[in-house]
Scaffold this motif. Structure first.
Motif, PDB file in Angstrom:
ATOM      1  N   ALA A 201     -28.812  14.766 -60.567  1.00 15.43           N
ATOM      2  CA  ALA A 201     -29.293  16.109 -60.205  1.00 15.43           C
ATOM      3  C   ALA A 201     -29.270  16.343 -58.694  1.00 15.43           C
ATOM      4  CB  ALA A 201     -30.705  16.314 -60.735  1.00 15.43           C
ATOM      5  N   LEU A 202     -29.319  15.270 -57.894  1.00 13.51           N
ATOM      6  CA  LEU A 202     -29.377  15.433 -56.444  1.00 13.51           C
ATOM      7  C   LEU A 202     -28.051  15.895 -55.851  1.00 13.51           C
ATOM      8  CD1 LEU A 202     -31.452  12.284 -55.410  1.00 13.51           C
ATOM      9  CD2 LEU A 202     -32.186  14.670 -55.314  1.00 13.51           C
ATOM     10  N   LYS A 203     -26.930  15.527 -56.500  1.00 16.04           N
ATOM     11  CA  LYS A 203     -25.587  15.894 -56.001  1.00 16.04           C
ATOM     12  C   LYS A 203     -25.407  15.462 -54.542  1.00 16.04           C
ATOM     13  CE  LYS A 203     -24.844  19.744 -59.190  1.00 16.04           C
ATOM     14  NZ  LYS A 203     -26.007  19.444 -60.055  1.00 16.04           N
ATOM     15  N   LEU A 204     -25.568  14.185 -54.316  1.00 18.05           N
ATOM     16  CA  LEU A 204     -25.394  13.608 -52.993  1.00 18.05           C
ATOM     17  C   LEU A 204     -23.927  13.297 -52.728  1.00 18.05           C
ATOM     18  CD1 LEU A 204     -28.328  11.071 -53.339  1.00 18.05           C
ATOM     19  CD2 LEU A 204     -28.351  13.056 -51.813  1.00 18.05           C
ATOM     20  N   ASP A 205     -23.581  13.095 -51.460  1.00 16.92           N
ATOM     21  CA  ASP A 205     -22.247  12.590 -51.164  1.00 16.92           C
ATOM     22  C   ASP A 205     -22.147  11.165 -51.704  1.00 16.92           C
ATOM     23  OD1 ASP A 205     -22.468  10.510 -48.692  1.00 16.92           O
ATOM     24  OD2 ASP A 205     -24.005  12.070 -48.530  1.00 16.92           O
ATOM     25  N   ARG A 206     -20.919  10.708 -51.918  1.00 19.16           N
ATOM     26  CA  ARG A 206     -20.691   9.447 -52.630  1.00 19.16           C
ATOM     27  C   ARG A 206     -21.392   8.255 -51.964  1.00 19.16           C
ATOM     28  NH1 ARG A 206     -17.070   7.764 -56.453  1.00 19.16           N
ATOM     29  NH2 ARG A 206     -16.554   5.552 -56.478  1.00 19.16           N
TER      30      ARG A 206
ATOM     31  N   PHE B  96     -28.302   4.911 -52.551  1.00 17.62           N
ATOM     32  CA  PHE B  96     -29.563   5.288 -53.202  1.00 17.62           C
ATOM     33  C   PHE B  96     -29.730   4.527 -54.518  1.00 17.62           C
ATOM     34  CE2 PHE B  96     -32.498   7.626 -55.723  1.00 17.62           C
ATOM     35  CZ  PHE B  96     -33.276   8.420 -54.895  1.00 17.62           C
ATOM     36  N   VAL B  97     -28.678   4.495 -55.310  1.00 20.01           N
ATOM     37  CA  VAL B  97     -28.731   3.832 -56.624  1.00 20.01           C
ATOM     38  C   VAL B  97     -28.977   2.337 -56.466  1.00 20.01           C
ATOM     39  CG1 VAL B  97     -27.347   3.188 -58.643  1.00 20.01           C
ATOM     40  CG2 VAL B  97     -27.338   5.541 -57.822  1.00 20.01           C
ATOM     41  N   ILE B  98     -28.267   1.690 -55.551  1.00 19.93           N
ATOM     42  CA  ILE B  98     -28.399   0.242 -55.383  1.00 19.93           C
ATOM     43  C   ILE B  98     -29.804  -0.127 -54.919  1.00 19.93           C
ATOM     44  CG2 ILE B  98     -27.646  -1.708 -53.969  1.00 19.93           C
ATOM     45  CD1 ILE B  98     -24.794  -0.521 -54.174  1.00 19.93           C
TER      46      ILE B  98
ATOM     47  N   PHE C  83     -32.552   4.479 -44.055  1.00 16.34           N
ATOM     48  CA  PHE C  83     -31.166   4.074 -44.287  1.00 16.34           C
ATOM     49  C   PHE C  83     -30.304   5.202 -44.846  1.00 16.34           C
ATOM     50  CE2 PHE C  83     -28.064   1.884 -47.181  1.00 16.34           C
ATOM     51  CZ  PHE C  83     -27.286   1.322 -46.183  1.00 16.34           C
ATOM     52  N   LEU C  84     -30.879   6.021 -45.718  1.00 23.02           N
ATOM     53  CA  LEU C  84     -30.100   7.072 -46.376  1.00 23.02           C
ATOM     54  C   LEU C  84     -29.907   8.256 -45.431  1.00 23.02           C
ATOM     55  CD1 LEU C  84     -31.773   6.984 -49.916  1.00 23.02           C
ATOM     56  CD2 LEU C  84     -29.632   5.897 -49.203  1.00 23.02           C
ATOM     57  N   LYS C  85     -28.646   8.615 -45.191  1.00 21.87           N
ATOM     58  CA  LYS C  85     -28.335   9.645 -44.199  1.00 21.87           C
ATOM     59  C   LYS C  85     -27.850  10.961 -44.818  1.00 21.87           C
ATOM     60  CE  LYS C  85     -29.121   6.681 -40.899  1.00 21.87           C
ATOM     61  NZ  LYS C  85     -30.383   6.762 -40.124  1.00 21.87           N
ATOM     62  N   GLY C  86     -27.563  10.972 -46.098  1.00 23.16           N
ATOM     63  CA  GLY C  86     -26.993  12.160 -46.723  1.00 23.16           C
ATOM     64  C   GLY C  86     -28.034  13.226 -46.993  1.00 23.16           C
ATOM     65  N   ARG C  87     -27.595  14.238 -47.721  1.00 24.84           N
ATOM     66  CA  ARG C  87     -28.501  15.334 -48.077  1.00 24.84           C
ATOM     67  C   ARG C  87     -28.210  15.778 -49.501  1.00 24.84           C
ATOM     68  NH1 ARG C  87     -25.433  19.890 -47.914  1.00 24.84           N
ATOM     69  NH2 ARG C  87     -23.440  19.718 -46.802  1.00 24.84           N
ATOM     70  N   PRO C  88     -29.217  16.238 -50.211  1.00 22.50           N
ATOM     71  CA  PRO C  88     -28.992  16.753 -51.570  1.00 22.50           C
ATOM     72  C   PRO C  88     -28.116  17.998 -51.542  1.00 22.50           C
ATOM     73  CG  PRO C  88     -31.326  16.338 -51.156  1.00 22.50           C
ATOM     74  CD  PRO C  88     -30.639  16.257 -49.833  1.00 22.50           C
ATOM     75  N   GLY C  89     -27.447  18.248 -52.666  1.00 22.39           N
ATOM     76  CA  GLY C  89     -26.634  19.445 -52.783  1.00 22.39           C
ATOM     77  C   GLY C  89     -25.378  19.408 -51.951  1.00 22.39           C
TER      78      GLY C  89
ATOM     79  N   PRO D  76     -39.391  16.643 -48.226  1.00 20.54           N
ATOM     80  CA  PRO D  76     -38.165  16.194 -47.547  1.00 20.54           C
ATOM     81  C   PRO D  76     -37.447  15.116 -48.361  1.00 20.54           C
ATOM     82  CG  PRO D  76     -40.010  16.264 -46.014  1.00 20.54           C
ATOM     83  CD  PRO D  76     -40.587  16.474 -47.379  1.00 20.54           C
ATOM     84  N   PHE D  77     -36.125  15.089 -48.259  1.00 16.16           N
ATOM     85  CA  PHE D  77     -35.342  14.158 -49.071  1.00 16.16           C
ATOM     86  C   PHE D  77     -35.738  12.709 -48.834  1.00 16.16           C
ATOM     87  CE2 PHE D  77     -31.461  11.437 -49.226  1.00 16.16           C
ATOM     88  CZ  PHE D  77     -31.426  11.291 -50.606  1.00 16.16           C
ATOM     89  N   LYS D  78     -35.981  12.317 -47.589  1.00 19.36           N
ATOM     90  CA  LYS D  78     -36.329  10.932 -47.297  1.00 19.36           C
ATOM     91  C   LYS D  78     -37.654  10.541 -47.965  1.00 19.36           C
ATOM     92  CE  LYS D  78     -33.730  10.610 -42.985  1.00 19.36           C
ATOM     93  NZ  LYS D  78     -32.837   9.520 -43.420  1.00 19.36           N
ATOM     94  N   VAL D  79     -38.596  11.468 -47.980  1.00 18.18           N
ATOM     95  CA  VAL D  79     -39.869  11.210 -48.665  1.00 18.18           C
ATOM     96  C   VAL D  79     -39.637  11.148 -50.175  1.00 18.18           C
ATOM     97  CG1 VAL D  79     -42.184  12.103 -49.119  1.00 18.18           C
ATOM     98  CG2 VAL D  79     -41.183  12.312 -46.828  1.00 18.18           C
ATOM     99  N   PHE D  80     -38.798  12.042 -50.673  1.00 21.84           N
ATOM    100  CA  PHE D  80     -38.465  12.051 -52.090  1.00 21.84           C
ATOM    101  C   PHE D  80     -37.824  10.732 -52.501  1.00 21.84           C
ATOM    102  CE2 PHE D  80     -35.531  12.925 -55.606  1.00 21.84           C
ATOM    103  CZ  PHE D  80     -36.364  13.572 -56.512  1.00 21.84           C
ATOM    104  N   ALA D  81     -36.882  10.226 -51.684  1.00 21.23           N
ATOM    105  CA  ALA D  81     -36.222   8.954 -51.979  1.00 21.23           C
ATOM    106  C   ALA D  81     -37.235   7.821 -52.034  1.00 21.23           C
ATOM    107  CB  ALA D  81     -35.154   8.663 -50.924  1.00 21.23           C
ATOM    108  N   PHE D  82     -38.164   7.801 -51.065  1.00 18.11           N
ATOM    109  CA  PHE D  82     -39.215   6.776 -51.072  1.00 18.11           C
ATOM    110  C   PHE D  82     -40.041   6.845 -52.352  1.00 18.11           C
ATOM    111  CE2 PHE D  82     -43.794   6.203 -50.433  1.00 18.11           C
ATOM    112  CZ  PHE D  82     -43.832   4.826 -50.232  1.00 18.11           C
ATOM    113  N   LEU D  83     -40.440   8.047 -52.735  1.00 25.43           N
ATOM    114  CA  LEU D  83     -41.274   8.205 -53.921  1.00 25.43           C
ATOM    115  C   LEU D  83     -40.544   7.772 -55.192  1.00 25.43           C
ATOM    116  CD1 LEU D  83     -42.952  11.639 -53.121  1.00 25.43           C
ATOM    117  CD2 LEU D  83     -44.037   9.382 -53.102  1.00 25.43           C
ATOM    118  N   VAL D  84     -39.264   8.135 -55.304  1.00 26.66           N
ATOM    119  CA  VAL D  84     -38.489   7.749 -56.486  1.00 26.66           C
ATOM    120  C   VAL D  84     -38.437   6.234 -56.610  1.00 26.66           C
ATOM    121  CG1 VAL D  84     -36.163   7.693 -57.483  1.00 26.66           C
ATOM    122  CG2 VAL D  84     -37.092   9.835 -56.606  1.00 26.66           C
ATOM    123  N   MET D  85     -38.127   5.547 -55.519  1.00 27.27           N
ATOM    124  CA  MET D  85     -37.995   4.092 -55.574  1.00 27.27           C
ATOM    125  C   MET D  85     -39.329   3.408 -55.815  1.00 27.27           C
ATOM    126  SD  MET D  85     -35.155   3.333 -52.657  1.00 27.27           S
ATOM    127  CE  MET D  85     -33.739   4.436 -52.569  1.00 27.27           C
ATOM    128  N   ALA D  86     -40.358   3.853 -55.112  1.00 27.80           N
ATOM    129  CA  ALA D  86     -41.668   3.225 -55.257  1.00 27.80           C
ATOM    130  C   ALA D  86     -42.237   3.455 -56.652  1.00 27.80           C
ATOM    131  CB  ALA D  86     -42.627   3.754 -54.190  1.00 27.80           C
TER     132      ALA D  86
END
Length: 349
Positions: free
Chosen positions: A131-136, A142-144, A200-206, A97-107
């Protein structure tokens, strides 16, 4: 510094600091040419302080070589491997899931940055986000958050970032000195940022092409010329921070170094626009208590994520993903103030 010189130098440096803190938010032309603006301000600060000499010029020319070189080489490699990287991320997202993916990337990037360096970690972050192509909005958030994790996590070892190298040198510590000193704060903070991102992150990939954020736009059709130009901009950015850091030393020496740790903690929010490695070199001393050392380091590490010039991950990510100063500050300042307040009560009191 004599009283006459102080009467001229200090007001001049305060004026430059105010310009650095305000003009990028007031004028789009300054925001879009932030590297040139900071370079001019850095040169002005060094001239006003009287520190502009051959040694400083050589240092300013040499300091950005490793960072901009890494950005150039990694940019070329990632461009060559872009298709495979995007395919790998898409395959991962089909089972995670994206939320788990986001956690893993940051950690993972936050903690690994102390070994692979903050520069490499931020370059990997940029390519992952592209590569994720998220909404702005989701993309910028995510980046911050990730840059906070990388900037803080990189301080655990001298391999991660210059702040850590200088801190260990100043304190006469060994390789694991900072792990023992601030690891108990840094590691939970990095993990906490990842957990927070999951909520916190509400968007979705693609995201649809119409919603795609700056990373998708920046990556699409990027040429080798773009890669080279980005590396040159980062070279100028780091050069500017070198001049700013050295130029502001008289102000720091006169009004900052004698402050108690509680005040020093908050004053170090100026690392949002100045090189935190320079501030570390100026402020840390073996004569300090452990509480003072922790207050200095945590204040610098957290506040460094608040504005684009604050640390290398911010600079690299904002440059590649075309994130403006206002856009960055709207999210990063509120996020940064929370741990600043929390750690004030933990390490500064």
């Amino acid at each position: 510094m004599c009283k006459l010189a102080e009467a001229v130098v200090i007001p001049g440096l305060v004026a430059i600091l105010l310009l650095v803190l305000t003009l990028p938010f007031l004028f789009k032309a300054v925001e879009h040419q932030l590297e040139i603006f900071l370079f001019v301000m850095g040169v002005a600060a060094a001239l006003i302080s009287g520190v502009m000499d051959q040694h400083l010029i050589v240092k300013a020319l040499e300091e950005p070589i490793m960072i901009s070189g890494a950005v150039l080489i990694a940019g070329i490699l990632f461009k060559l491997l872009q298709t495979r990287l995007q395919a790998g991320i898409q395959a991962t997202l089909r089972v995670v899931p994206f939320k788990v993916f986001a956690f893993l990337v940051m950690a993972v990037l936050g903690l690994a940055s102390s070994v692979i360096t903050a520069i490499i970690a931020s370059l990997v972050l940029v390519e992952v986000v592209s590569a994720l192509k998220l909404d702005r909005k989701t993309e910028v958030n995510f980046v911050i958050l990730s840059c906070y994790a990388i900037g803080i996590g990189a301080a655990l070892t001298p391999l991660g970032e210059p702040l850590a190298t200088i801190a260990i040198s100043k304190m006469g510590g060994d390789f694991w000195y900072l792990v023992r000193t601030i690891g108990i704060y840094v590691i939970p903070t990095v993990i906490g940022l990842g957990i927070f991102a999951g909520f916190f992150l509400k968007g979705r990939p693609g995201a649809a092409a119409a919603e795609a954020g700056p990373a998708a736009e920046a990556t699409a059709g990027e040429s080798y010329k773009d890669v080279v130009v980005r590396a040159l901009k980062i070279y100028l950015f780091v050069m500017a921070l070198t001049f700013l850091g050295e130029g502001f030393k008289p102000l720091i020496d006169t009004y900052v170094l004698g402050l108690p740790s509680q005040a020093l903690y908050w004053i170090n929010m100026i690392s949002a626009v100045l090189d935190n490695a320079t501030l570390t070199a100026a402020e840390l001393s073996p004569a300090m208590s452990l509480t003072q050392v922790k207050a200095v380091l945590m204040g610098l590490l957290i506040s460094g994520g608040m504005l684009v010039p604050g640390n290398i991950p911010n600079i690299v990510s904002a440059s590649k993903l075309k994130i403006g100063s206002k856009e960055w500050a709207r999210t990063s300042v509120p996020i940064g103030l929370v741990p600043m307040v929390v750690f004030f009560f933990i390490v500064a009191l």
